[in-house]
Design an enzyme around this catalytic site. Structure first.
Site, PDB file in Angstrom:
ATOM      1  N   HIS A  48       0.842  -1.222   0.000  1.00 51.38           N
ATOM      2  CA  HIS A  48       0.000   0.000   0.000  1.00 51.38           C
ATOM      3  C   HIS A  48       0.860   1.248   0.000  1.00 51.38           C
ATOM      4  CE1 HIS A  48      -3.246   2.764   1.351  1.00 51.38           C
ATOM      5  NE2 HIS A  48      -4.014   1.865   0.786  1.00 51.38           N
ATOM      6  N   ILE A  54       1.740   4.738   1.515  1.00 54.92           N
ATOM      7  CA  ILE A  54       0.771   5.559   2.244  1.00 54.92           C
ATOM      8  C   ILE A  54       0.135   4.682   3.314  1.00 54.92           C
ATOM      9  CG2 ILE A  54      -1.414   6.824   2.075  1.00 54.92           C
ATOM     10  CD1 ILE A  54      -0.691   7.403  -0.859  1.00 54.92           C
ATOM     11  N   GLY A  57      -6.037   4.319   5.354  1.00 54.47           N
ATOM     12  CA  GLY A  57      -6.969   5.078   6.189  1.00 54.47           C
ATOM     13  C   GLY A  57      -7.622   4.229   7.261  1.00 54.47           C
ATOM     14  N   VAL A  58      -7.915   2.970   6.947  1.00 55.11           N
ATOM     15  CA  VAL A  58      -8.547   2.108   7.952  1.00 55.11           C
ATOM     16  C   VAL A  58      -7.623   1.882   9.142  1.00 55.11           C
ATOM     17  CG1 VAL A  58     -10.105   0.977   6.333  1.00 55.11           C
ATOM     18  CG2 VAL A  58      -7.870  -0.009   6.754  1.00 55.11           C
ATOM     19  N   GLU A  62      -8.215   2.682  13.012  1.00 56.76           N
ATOM     20  CA  GLU A  62      -7.911   1.664  14.028  1.00 56.76           C
ATOM     21  C   GLU A  62      -6.997   2.225  15.114  1.00 56.76           C
ATOM     22  OE1 GLU A  62      -7.578  -1.801  16.282  1.00 56.76           O
ATOM     23  OE2 GLU A  62      -9.057  -1.339  14.732  1.00 56.76           O
TER      24      GLU A  62
END
Length: 145
Positions: A48, A54, A57-58, A62
């Site tokens: 990723h 990067i 976002g998840v 978290e």
């Protein structure tokens, strides 16, 4: 201030999913601040994205949920070793403002909005170098295991 040994007493997460390195401020029943040092060595950067790493976002969500969970545990005076967990139950109003890159320090803040029957609602934000990267409302559900 809460260092990694005490953080691990308040969270059941372990490598590679422990996403809080330090708690810098905590006010029981109110708010918490902490951070995650984002290293290029994080396993998620492999995919990723290989040529443009990067932080997903998840995982930012978290990380904020884990920090919020610490606040919940401290507020009720219990720990996972007491047979209690806080599950991520939901998120709303999540907005991502800029990417989080290798070498960034993801500074996070969480404020308790409400708690009813073990369902906690937090107002969270994450920043890098004082610039907001993510905001969200996060719900956690406190459960016995």
């Amino acid at each position: 201030m809460m260092y990694i040994d005490e953080i691990m007493e308040h969270l059941p997460h372990r490598y590679p999913f422990l996403l809080v390195d330090r708690v810098t401020e905590i006010e029981k029943s109110k708010s918490i601040k902490g951070y995650k040092n984002v290293s290029f060595n994080e396993s998620f950067f492999t995919g990723h994205f290989p040529d443009n790493p990067i932080m997903p976002g998840v995982l930012i969500i978290e990380a904020m949920a884990q920090l919020s969970g610490i606040l919940g545990f401290v507020t009720v005076g219990r720990k996972p070793s007491d047979g209690l967990v806080q599950y991520l139950a939901g998120t709303s109003k999540a907005r991502f403002k800029r990417p989080v890159l290798p070498g960034d320090r993801l500074c996070m803040e969480s404020v308790i909005i409400s708690e009813r029957r073990g369902i906690w609602k937090f107002d969270c934000r994450a920043l890098v170098d004082g610039e907001i990267v993510c905001v969200a409302e996060i719900l956690t559900a406190e459960r016995e295991v």
